[in-house]
Design a protein around this motif. Structure first.
Motif, PDB file in Angstrom:
ATOM      1  N   HIS A  14       0.849  -1.183   0.000  1.00  0.00           N
ATOM      2  CA  HIS A  14       0.000   0.000   0.000  1.00  0.00           C
ATOM      3  C   HIS A  14       0.886   1.235   0.000  1.00  0.00           C
ATOM      4  N   ALA A  15       0.360   2.308  -0.563  1.00  0.00           N
ATOM      5  CA  ALA A  15       1.195   3.465  -0.866  1.00  0.00           C
ATOM      6  C   ALA A  15       1.217   4.542   0.208  1.00  0.00           C
ATOM      7  N   SER A  16       0.258   4.534   1.104  1.00  0.00           N
ATOM      8  CA  SER A  16       0.198   5.651   2.045  1.00  0.00           C
ATOM      9  C   SER A  16      -0.338   5.202   3.395  1.00  0.00           C
ATOM     10  N   PRO A  17      -0.025   5.980   4.433  1.00  0.00           N
ATOM     11  CA  PRO A  17      -0.536   5.643   5.774  1.00  0.00           C
ATOM     12  C   PRO A  17      -2.059   5.627   5.839  1.00  0.00           C
ATOM     13  N   GLU A  18      -2.729   6.354   4.938  1.00  0.00           N
ATOM     14  CA  GLU A  18      -4.188   6.357   4.934  1.00  0.00           C
ATOM     15  C   GLU A  18      -4.747   4.969   4.631  1.00  0.00           C
ATOM     16  N   GLN A  19      -3.936   4.097   4.027  1.00  0.00           N
ATOM     17  CA  GLN A  19      -4.388   2.756   3.683  1.00  0.00           C
ATOM     18  C   GLN A  19      -4.041   1.721   4.748  1.00  0.00           C
ATOM     19  N   ASN A  20      -3.443   2.151   5.854  1.00  0.00           N
ATOM     20  CA  ASN A  20      -3.061   1.199   6.912  1.00  0.00           C
ATOM     21  C   ASN A  20      -4.247   0.412   7.451  1.00  0.00           C
ATOM     22  N   MET A  21      -5.362   1.086   7.707  1.00  0.00           N
ATOM     23  CA  MET A  21      -6.517   0.401   8.283  1.00  0.00           C
ATOM     24  C   MET A  21      -7.058  -0.644   7.313  1.00  0.00           C
ATOM     25  N   PHE A  22      -7.134  -0.297   6.027  1.00  0.00           N
ATOM     26  CA  PHE A  22      -7.599  -1.266   5.044  1.00  0.00           C
ATOM     27  C   PHE A  22      -6.636  -2.448   4.961  1.00  0.00           C
ATOM     28  N   THR A  23      -5.339  -2.172   5.009  1.00  0.00           N
ATOM     29  CA  THR A  23      -4.335  -3.238   4.955  1.00  0.00           C
ATOM     30  C   THR A  23      -4.483  -4.162   6.153  1.00  0.00           C
ATOM     31  N   LEU A  24      -4.705  -3.609   7.332  1.00  0.00           N
ATOM     32  CA  LEU A  24      -4.921  -4.432   8.520  1.00  0.00           C
ATOM     33  C   LEU A  24      -6.185  -5.277   8.376  1.00  0.00           C
ATOM     34  N   TRP A  25      -7.252  -4.660   7.881  1.00  0.00           N
ATOM     35  CA  TRP A  25      -8.515  -5.365   7.678  1.00  0.00           C
ATOM     36  C   TRP A  25      -8.328  -6.506   6.678  1.00  0.00           C
ATOM     37  N   LEU A  26      -7.727  -6.209   5.513  1.00  0.00           N
ATOM     38  CA  LEU A  26      -7.526  -7.223   4.483  1.00  0.00           C
ATOM     39  C   LEU A  26      -6.579  -8.319   4.980  1.00  0.00           C
TER      40      LEU A  26
END
Length: 142
Positions: A14-26
């Protein structure tokens, strides 16, 4: 010719910290499906040789395919997929088992509880439209 051992590791980019939550979820969803998941917010740490770990992966799950060109991945027998493509394809491999696993995940949600319809709306909110559409055929079972 020896058959290559199947890979069961997934590398999430993932490219940005804004995507951390989605990455954790996925990552949690994929781990529940039995995959070993690597992502910087999960297991990779500064200084880790992520390229070596990538060589052990079955797929790269990313919304940024430009960072993983086919010319690099093809010789490694690795495919870059969006999260939605990867999850939908994984479900299609064995819809019965996948639907049962997804039902278990959904019923474990307790704060707040989530209906099957709400769960599909949540998938769509995360951009997983193909996955939600596929699961809509099993709404009574999830």
């Amino acid at each position: 010719m020896d058959q290559e051992e199947p890979r069961e590791a997934i590398f999430i980019s993932h490219a940005s910290p804004e995507q951390n939550m989605f990455t954790l979820w996925l990552g949690a969803k994929l781990a529940a499906m039995g995959y070993e998941v690597w992502a910087d917010v999960l297991r990779l740490k500064g200084g880790d040789d992520w390229q070596r770990k990538l060589e052990q992966a079955q797929a790269v799950v990313t919304e940024n395919n430009a960072d993983f060109p086919e010319a690099v991945l093809t010789p490694l027998n690795i495919e870059a997929r969006t999260a939605d493509e990867f999850i939908a394809d994984t479900i299609a491999l064995d819809e019965g088992k996948a639907v049962a696993a997804i039902r278990t995940l959904r019923t474990r949600l307790t704060r707040p509880e989530m209906s099957a319809e709400g769960y599909l709306r949540s998938l769509e909110a995360h951009g997983l439209f193909v996955t939600a559409s596929l699961l809509n055929n099993h709404i009574e079972s999830i």
